[in-house]
Design a protein around this motif. Structure first.
Motif, PDB file in Angstrom:
ATOM      1  N   GLY A  17       0.792  -1.227   0.000  1.00  0.00           N
ATOM      2  CA  GLY A  17       0.000   0.000   0.000  1.00  0.00           C
ATOM      3  C   GLY A  17       0.819   1.269   0.000  1.00  0.00           C
ATOM      4  O   GLY A  17       0.348   2.325   0.452  1.00  0.00           O
ATOM      5  N   LYS A  18       2.057   1.193  -0.533  1.00  0.00           N
ATOM      6  CA  LYS A  18       2.944   2.356  -0.514  1.00  0.00           C
ATOM      7  C   LYS A  18       3.263   2.896  -1.905  1.00  0.00           C
ATOM      8  O   LYS A  18       4.061   3.820  -2.039  1.00  0.00           O
ATOM      9  CB  LYS A  18       4.252   1.981   0.198  1.00  0.00           C
ATOM     10  CG  LYS A  18       4.057   1.575   1.650  1.00  0.00           C
ATOM     11  CD  LYS A  18       5.378   1.162   2.288  1.00  0.00           C
ATOM     12  CE  LYS A  18       5.176   0.751   3.747  1.00  0.00           C
ATOM     13  NZ  LYS A  18       6.437   0.323   4.398  1.00  0.00           N
ATOM     14  N   LEU A  19       2.642   2.319  -2.920  1.00  0.00           N
ATOM     15  CA  LEU A  19       2.937   2.768  -4.278  1.00  0.00           C
ATOM     16  C   LEU A  19       2.063   3.953  -4.677  1.00  0.00           C
ATOM     17  O   LEU A  19       2.529   4.890  -5.326  1.00  0.00           O
ATOM     18  CB  LEU A  19       2.745   1.614  -5.273  1.00  0.00           C
ATOM     19  CG  LEU A  19       3.151   1.906  -6.718  1.00  0.00           C
ATOM     20  CD1 LEU A  19       4.656   2.168  -6.811  1.00  0.00           C
ATOM     21  CD2 LEU A  19       2.760   0.748  -7.643  1.00  0.00           C
ATOM     22  N   VAL A  20       0.810   3.898  -4.296  1.00  0.00           N
ATOM     23  CA  VAL A  20      -0.119   4.997  -4.580  1.00  0.00           C
ATOM     24  C   VAL A  20      -0.785   5.409  -3.271  1.00  0.00           C
ATOM     25  O   VAL A  20      -0.890   4.595  -2.334  1.00  0.00           O
ATOM     26  CB  VAL A  20      -1.185   4.583  -5.628  1.00  0.00           C
ATOM     27  CG1 VAL A  20      -0.539   4.196  -6.942  1.00  0.00           C
ATOM     28  CG2 VAL A  20      -2.059   3.449  -5.092  1.00  0.00           C
ATOM     29  N   PRO A  21      -1.246   6.652  -3.164  1.00  0.00           N
ATOM     30  CA  PRO A  21      -1.882   7.084  -1.906  1.00  0.00           C
ATOM     31  C   PRO A  21      -3.256   6.454  -1.724  1.00  0.00           C
ATOM     32  O   PRO A  21      -3.950   6.137  -2.693  1.00  0.00           O
ATOM     33  CB  PRO A  21      -1.978   8.601  -2.072  1.00  0.00           C
ATOM     34  CG  PRO A  21      -1.996   8.825  -3.554  1.00  0.00           C
ATOM     35  CD  PRO A  21      -1.130   7.752  -4.143  1.00  0.00           C
ATOM     36  N   GLN A  22      -3.619   6.255  -0.442  1.00  0.00           N
ATOM     37  CA  GLN A  22      -4.982   5.807  -0.149  1.00  0.00           C
ATOM     38  C   GLN A  22      -5.940   7.001  -0.246  1.00  0.00           C
ATOM     39  O   GLN A  22      -5.552   8.148   0.002  1.00  0.00           O
ATOM     40  CB  GLN A  22      -5.078   5.217   1.262  1.00  0.00           C
ATOM     41  CG  GLN A  22      -4.588   3.777   1.365  1.00  0.00           C
ATOM     42  CD  GLN A  22      -3.077   3.652   1.311  1.00  0.00           C
ATOM     43  OE1 GLN A  22      -2.366   4.318   2.056  1.00  0.00           O
ATOM     44  NE2 GLN A  22      -2.573   2.827   0.404  1.00  0.00           N
ATOM     45  N   ASP A  23      -7.169   6.710  -0.620  1.00  0.00           N
ATOM     46  CA  ASP A  23      -8.201   7.737  -0.715  1.00  0.00           C
ATOM     47  C   ASP A  23      -9.309   7.358   0.270  1.00  0.00           C
ATOM     48  O   ASP A  23      -9.958   6.314   0.121  1.00  0.00           O
ATOM     49  CB  ASP A  23      -8.754   7.797  -2.139  1.00  0.00           C
ATOM     50  CG  ASP A  23      -9.742   8.944  -2.331  1.00  0.00           C
ATOM     51  OD1 ASP A  23     -10.283   9.441  -1.325  1.00  0.00           O
ATOM     52  OD2 ASP A  23      -9.975   9.321  -3.503  1.00  0.00           O
ATOM     53  N   PRO A  24      -9.537   8.191   1.311  1.00  0.00           N
ATOM     54  CA  PRO A  24     -10.560   7.845   2.312  1.00  0.00           C
ATOM     55  C   PRO A  24     -11.959   7.726   1.725  1.00  0.00           C
ATOM     56  O   PRO A  24     -12.849   7.158   2.358  1.00  0.00           O
ATOM     57  CB  PRO A  24     -10.466   8.997   3.319  1.00  0.00           C
ATOM     58  CG  PRO A  24      -9.799  10.113   2.578  1.00  0.00           C
ATOM     59  CD  PRO A  24      -8.876   9.466   1.594  1.00  0.00           C
ATOM     60  N   ARG A 227      -7.236  -0.396  -8.981  1.00  0.00           N
ATOM     61  CA  ARG A 227      -7.095   0.192 -10.318  1.00  0.00           C
ATOM     62  C   ARG A 227      -5.899   1.130 -10.367  1.00  0.00           C
ATOM     63  O   ARG A 227      -5.132   1.134 -11.335  1.00  0.00           O
ATOM     64  CB  ARG A 227      -8.374   0.937 -10.712  1.00  0.00           C
ATOM     65  CG  ARG A 227      -9.574   0.037 -10.989  1.00  0.00           C
ATOM     66  CD  ARG A 227     -10.699   0.828 -11.648  1.00  0.00           C
ATOM     67  NE  ARG A 227     -11.809  -0.020 -12.037  1.00  0.00           N
ATOM     68  CZ  ARG A 227     -12.912  -0.192 -11.322  1.00  0.00           C
ATOM     69  NH1 ARG A 227     -13.045   0.441 -10.148  1.00  0.00           N
ATOM     70  NH2 ARG A 227     -13.883  -0.981 -11.744  1.00  0.00           N
ATOM     71  N   ARG A 228      -5.740   1.953  -9.316  1.00  0.00           N
ATOM     72  CA  ARG A 228      -4.616   2.901  -9.305  1.00  0.00           C
ATOM     73  C   ARG A 228      -3.282   2.159  -9.223  1.00  0.00           C
ATOM     74  O   ARG A 228      -2.307   2.547  -9.874  1.00  0.00           O
ATOM     75  CB  ARG A 228      -4.765   3.873  -8.130  1.00  0.00           C
ATOM     76  CG  ARG A 228      -5.966   4.794  -8.222  1.00  0.00           C
ATOM     77  CD  ARG A 228      -5.851   5.971  -7.263  1.00  0.00           C
ATOM     78  NE  ARG A 228      -5.804   5.569  -5.861  1.00  0.00           N
ATOM     79  CZ  ARG A 228      -6.876   5.355  -5.102  1.00  0.00           C
ATOM     80  NH1 ARG A 228      -8.101   5.483  -5.622  1.00  0.00           N
ATOM     81  NH2 ARG A 228      -6.751   5.018  -3.826  1.00  0.00           N
ATOM     82  N   ILE A 229      -3.260   1.102  -8.412  1.00  0.00           N
ATOM     83  CA  ILE A 229      -2.026   0.315  -8.278  1.00  0.00           C
ATOM     84  C   ILE A 229      -1.644  -0.311  -9.614  1.00  0.00           C
ATOM     85  O   ILE A 229      -0.493  -0.223 -10.061  1.00  0.00           O
ATOM     86  CB  ILE A 229      -2.193  -0.783  -7.204  1.00  0.00           C
ATOM     87  CG1 ILE A 229      -2.235  -0.157  -5.813  1.00  0.00           C
ATOM     88  CG2 ILE A 229      -1.058  -1.811  -7.288  1.00  0.00           C
ATOM     89  CD1 ILE A 229      -2.607  -1.138  -4.715  1.00  0.00           C
ATOM     90  N   VAL A 230      -2.608  -0.954 -10.247  1.00  0.00           N
ATOM     91  CA  VAL A 230      -2.346  -1.608 -11.533  1.00  0.00           C
ATOM     92  C   VAL A 230      -1.867  -0.592 -12.564  1.00  0.00           C
ATOM     93  O   VAL A 230      -0.896  -0.824 -13.303  1.00  0.00           O
ATOM     94  CB  VAL A 230      -3.611  -2.339 -12.034  1.00  0.00           C
ATOM     95  CG1 VAL A 230      -3.459  -2.740 -13.498  1.00  0.00           C
ATOM     96  CG2 VAL A 230      -3.889  -3.559 -11.162  1.00  0.00           C
ATOM     97  N   GLU A 231      -2.520   0.550 -12.609  1.00  0.00           N
ATOM     98  CA  GLU A 231      -2.143   1.586 -13.568  1.00  0.00           C
ATOM     99  C   GLU A 231      -0.722   2.073 -13.302  1.00  0.00           C
ATOM    100  O   GLU A 231       0.067   2.275 -14.234  1.00  0.00           O
ATOM    101  CB  GLU A 231      -3.127   2.763 -13.469  1.00  0.00           C
ATOM    102  CG  GLU A 231      -2.870   3.862 -14.479  1.00  0.00           C
ATOM    103  CD  GLU A 231      -3.892   4.987 -14.383  1.00  0.00           C
ATOM    104  OE1 GLU A 231      -3.635   6.071 -14.944  1.00  0.00           O
ATOM    105  OE2 GLU A 231      -4.950   4.776 -13.741  1.00  0.00           O
TER     106      GLU A 231
END
Length: 476
Positions: A17-24, A227-231
């Motif tokens: 969970g460190k590649l893209v930011p989390q979105d609440p 989706r964000r991670i894969v992208e």
């Protein structure tokens, strides 16, 4: 730049969970799991899949290796996907070209390569005995027999349906297959979960069972974050692909540059000729008063002071031999015994096998002195070279120049290196192509004056050193 390590780091960041930011504002994975659970129960109720085996022992409860970001959830692979193993049907099932049948050699470079040894099975077998492992476009395959483990591939659009053998499992998410399977591909490719499984096998194999596959621990992000991670992974991997292609192109350019340098060298175009150099023919006559010039030794195409002669003229050559394998006393002595696989196109500093003095005296094996230039004559290694840094014998697949007349050792080495493709072509295209000592000693060499040979070798090594430094930098 170590692109393999870079890929690994990107995948490591992704699954933690460190590649893209989390979105609440993302719907949490817990809600996603409930939706998937409802879909799975529907499929069970309709008889489309079987009900999962529930863990009944404390030991069946998985231990989760790290804390997850907010919104993520640990689950088992079977909680989110149908997981099925393949099998191999009877030989009669392959008597058709109806349904593609995948084997693990079709999983190449993390993709499906069905053009590599394609096989097909009958549709009635595909939809009958092998119905459990019917796979379609978008399903994820993972090999469960190794080494190596960790071969993964998503079935491409070019294969609408297929089946596969028992060395793999198919993974098909119950919902959002196009997103979750790509995320699972990234997650499993990171290898931590695969490496954590206790594998069982025989004859050096590693086996992951179907149950172990189903119970793999999955760190599941919210669907939007997947989706964000894969992208992001695909973005960075595309850049790394460009870097690797650039490195490969540069490696090819370096190889071509070296070949061109050698071509210039043996045609007198690498360093200037010096009119005061003793010519090659004068040198040959001075070394051997009985030397008889050949008719085609002089040529208008040769540079000033050069002379064309045979390799047998400028050196003493001898081939090796293999002592009888039935006599165990011949092996394990103190005389290094080289085979073509030990040739490395450079200095030979280590030869793992050795023979005894008795073996040398009772066979055709001969001791080659330090500095001998060796060339392979048989099989796939034709043209491979080496220079001995200590006395050694060779097998019959090697030929050695043990004395040098009117030629510098390294100039001969570089000439032979430039002629490799010619030697390969002379070896023919049989199952065991070979060249003979006779072919080698009768090969013509355009011989420069001795002083020019020294200048050529110096320039080759200077230029090769620059190219080697570039090549070494590419491998860091």
């Amino acid at each position: 730049m170590d692109t393999k390590q870079l890929r690994q780091k990107i995948l490591d960041l992704a699954i933690h969970g460190k590649l893209v930011p989390q979105d609440p504002n993302d719907e949490p994975a817990s809600v996603l799991l409930e939706r998937i659970k409802a879909e799975k129960e529907r499929l069970v109720k309709e008889g489309k899949i079987k009900k999962s085996r529930k863990p009944t022992k404390t030991s069946d409860t998985p231990h989760y290796p790290y804390l997850l970001p907010n919104g993520w959830k640990w689950c088992r692979l079977e909680d989110i996907a149908y997981v099925a193993s393949g099998s191999t049907p009877e030989k009669s099932a392959f008597e058709s070209i109806e349904v593609p049948y995948l084997k693990m050699y079709n999983l190449r470079n993390q993709k499906i390569d069905f053009e590599f040894h394609p096989q097909y099975i009958k549709r009635e077998v595909h939809e009958g005995k092998l119905k459990r492992s019917m796979a379609v476009t978008g399903d994820l395959l993972m090999n469960i027999v190794g080494p190596p483990l960790g071969k993964l591939a998503i079935i491409p659009d070019t294969i609408r349906e297929c089946n596969f053998n028992q060395a793999a499992v198919m993974i098909r998410p119950y919902l959002y297959k196009d997103v979750i399977n790509v995320y699972l591909f990234c997650y499993l490719e990171e290898m931590s979960e695969i490496n954590s499984i206790t594998t069982k096998g025989t004859a050096g194999q590693d086996n992951i069972s179907l149950t172990q596959s189903q119970n793999m621990r999955i760190a599941l992000p919210p669907l939007a974050e997947q989706r964000r991670i894969v992208e992001d992974v695909e973005h960075w991997f595309a850049l790394i692909d460009q870097i690797e292609q650039g490195k490969a192109d540069l490696q090819t350019a370096i190889k071509q540059a070296k070949s061109k340098i050698l071509d210039f060298a043996i045609h007198g175009k690498l360093v200037p000729q010096a009119p005061n150099d003793e010519s090659a023919i004068e040198l040959l006559k001075r070394i051997n008063p009985d030397f008889t010039p050949c008719d085609n030794g002089h040529s208008e195409k040769l540079p000033q002071g050069w002379y064309q002669t045979k390799l047998g003229t400028i050196g003493i050559w001898q081939s090796g031999g293999t002592p009888s394998r039935s006599n165990k006393s011949y092996y394990g002595g103190n005389i290094p015994w080289l085979k073509t696989g030990d040739l490395n196109d450079g200095l030979i500093t280590d030869i793992p096998e050795s023979i005894t003095e008795e073996a040398v005296s009772n066979s055709s094996a001969k001791i080659n002195p330090t500095g001998s230039v060796l060339i392979a004559m048989y099989g796939a290694t034709i043209g491979k070279l080496g220079i001995l840094t200590f006395p050694a014998t060779t097998n019959q697949a090697c030929c050695a120049c043990i004395e040098f007349n009117a030629i510098i050792q390294l100039y001969l080495f570089y000439f032979l290196l430039s002629e490799r493709s010619a030697f390969i072509s002379k070896g023919g295209g049989g199952a065991q192509p070979n060249i003979s000592k006779e072919i080698i000693v009768n090969t013509f060499i355009p011989l420069p004056p001795l002083s020019e040979q020294q200048r050529i070798v110096q320039k080759i090594e200077e230029l090769f050193s620059v190219l080697d430094n570039i090549q070494n930098a590419l491998e860091v």
